[in-house]
Design a protein around this motif. Sequence first.
Motif, PDB file in Angstrom:
ATOM      1  N   PHE A 166       0.854  -1.186   0.000  1.00 30.53           N
ATOM      2  CA  PHE A 166       0.000   0.000   0.000  1.00 30.53           C
ATOM      3  C   PHE A 166       0.888   1.235   0.000  1.00 30.53           C
ATOM      4  O   PHE A 166       1.763   1.375   0.856  1.00 30.53           O
ATOM      5  CB  PHE A 166      -0.900   0.038   1.236  1.00 30.53           C
ATOM      6  N   TYR A 174      -6.272   1.387   5.177  1.00 34.44           N
ATOM      7  CA  TYR A 174      -6.442   0.633   6.416  1.00 34.44           C
ATOM      8  C   TYR A 174      -7.629  -0.323   6.317  1.00 34.44           C
ATOM      9  O   TYR A 174      -7.548  -1.491   6.724  1.00 34.44           O
ATOM     10  CB  TYR A 174      -6.645   1.605   7.577  1.00 34.44           C
ATOM     11  N   ALA A 177      -6.755  -3.181   3.957  1.00 38.51           N
ATOM     12  CA  ALA A 177      -5.777  -4.065   4.596  1.00 38.51           C
ATOM     13  C   ALA A 177      -6.442  -4.956   5.640  1.00 38.51           C
ATOM     14  O   ALA A 177      -6.164  -6.159   5.710  1.00 38.51           O
ATOM     15  CB  ALA A 177      -4.663  -3.242   5.242  1.00 38.51           C
ATOM     16  N   ILE A 190       2.266  -8.112   3.916  1.00 37.61           N
ATOM     17  CA  ILE A 190       1.723  -6.785   3.593  1.00 37.61           C
ATOM     18  C   ILE A 190       2.699  -5.721   4.063  1.00 37.61           C
ATOM     19  O   ILE A 190       3.291  -5.831   5.135  1.00 37.61           O
ATOM     20  CB  ILE A 190       0.345  -6.570   4.252  1.00 37.61           C
ATOM     21  N   VAL A 192       3.293  -1.260   4.022  1.00 33.77           N
ATOM     22  CA  VAL A 192       2.641   0.040   3.823  1.00 33.77           C
ATOM     23  C   VAL A 192       3.684   1.142   3.893  1.00 33.77           C
ATOM     24  O   VAL A 192       4.576   1.119   4.744  1.00 33.77           O
ATOM     25  CB  VAL A 192       1.567   0.295   4.906  1.00 33.77           C
ATOM     26  N   PHE A 203      -1.310   0.298  11.512  1.00 30.89           N
ATOM     27  CA  PHE A 203      -0.892  -0.814  10.655  1.00 30.89           C
ATOM     28  C   PHE A 203       0.070  -1.729  11.403  1.00 30.89           C
ATOM     29  O   PHE A 203       0.005  -2.956  11.270  1.00 30.89           O
ATOM     30  CB  PHE A 203      -0.233  -0.287   9.380  1.00 30.89           C
ATOM     31  N   VAL A 208       1.618  -5.470  10.353  1.00 36.28           N
ATOM     32  CA  VAL A 208       2.034  -5.124   8.998  1.00 36.28           C
ATOM     33  C   VAL A 208       3.330  -4.319   9.028  1.00 36.28           C
ATOM     34  O   VAL A 208       3.515  -3.461   9.896  1.00 36.28           O
ATOM     35  CB  VAL A 208       0.916  -4.308   8.299  1.00 36.28           C
TER      36      VAL A 208
END
Length: 433
Positions: A166, A174, A177, A190, A192, A203, A208
């Motif tokens: 992301f 958010y 996710a 994942i 970000v 996150f 994450v």
Amino acid sequence: MDDACMKKQNWDVKETELFLEILKDLDMKKCLDGRKVRNNTLFKVAHRRMTAAGYHRSVDQLKFRWKLLKSAYYKCKRAPNSPAPTKIQGWWRYEKTMVAIMESRHPLVGAGVNSDRNDEVTEDSDGDASMLHWPQPCPDNSTQNLDLIVGIKMDPEMDSQLKIGFIGAGNMAYGIAKGILSGNTLAENIQVSAPSVRNLGRFQELGVAVTHSNIEVVCGSDVVFLAVKPHLIPPVLNEIAQHVTDRHIVVSVAAGITLATLEELLPENTVTVRLMPNLPCMVQEGALIFARGSHAKEEDGALLRSLLHHCGLVEEGPEAWIDIHTGLSGSGVAFVYLFAEALAEGAVKMGMPSSLAHSIASQTVLGAGRLMRDTGKHPAQLRSEVCTPGGTTIYGLHMLEQGGVRASTMSAVESATERARELGRKSAAANRK
């Protein structure tokens, strides 16, 4: 299988060497820092390769063997001159490969994250000591990852192996996710990026990885979500374009940014998708619609649908529907909130406590929505089922019609849709300059 049972089944030297070479190869393909905790999926892949080579071990046995080898590595690090009995049998045959695995590092890309960190490596932490993960380079591994992506597209249930990135850490990122994590995808797959730490904490609470480097996210991902404000799309794409390869699926959630704009700013033949979610994605009750770019195939759409279905309702349609969906559902959420607020205030006016009125209003909206969704009935039919001749509901509906609520709501959707189209035209014009 318990530890004692696994210990009895001795490993020979060649088997252990093969096992370590497989782990090393998988780490390189996934661009893993050697200290990261390896997930069950990785050991399942290693299990298949070991079986193909004629070694029949269970996944649990592979995990236990890795645990012993890692323990020996840390003992060696703490006491490099310790006698052989304190180390695993045949350790000298494996030490070089273990060091290559455990001490692999990836240099910084760009000037994203502060590199002044304390690499305090312990057996318990397995090296996850820093707040922001170590940025990774962008190796030319597109061919290796393309095989994985093709396999996942043919079998969307394999999406747990996908690497998701992301760019942008706002509410939409958010919400998506959280929905993805409700499925098969692991948090460690994942990543970000955002320019500040303001929105990254939530996150991290999901497990994450976070970073300040957009390039790092692209290099470590198969599917990249562009979740930034529309005016930031051109500079972000200019920054990451040279790192986008055939293995990537680039998904934009920026309002008004057309597929044509995305394809113009990205390398030729890039797979692009335009997605419009809404705020209830944050509670996995969103309404999402997407349109595929000219180079995206049906299996790309199937993959995205599989990835997002835990976010709520996911539909595919022509790009012209995206702006309409923005007015209907993206902005429509706020229209519903306004109506719910008015419902509650009406009850307050008639003497109900405010907190109770707002609680009942929210439940009324929730219940009405679920009933319409689950029964599949037209809202007009459901409305007529509530009304009785001369009853309270028809009197209230009469007042709403007098106030023009139906026409005002239709105009609100129309206005929001036209604004989305206007933003798209402005973006396209700015890009041509």
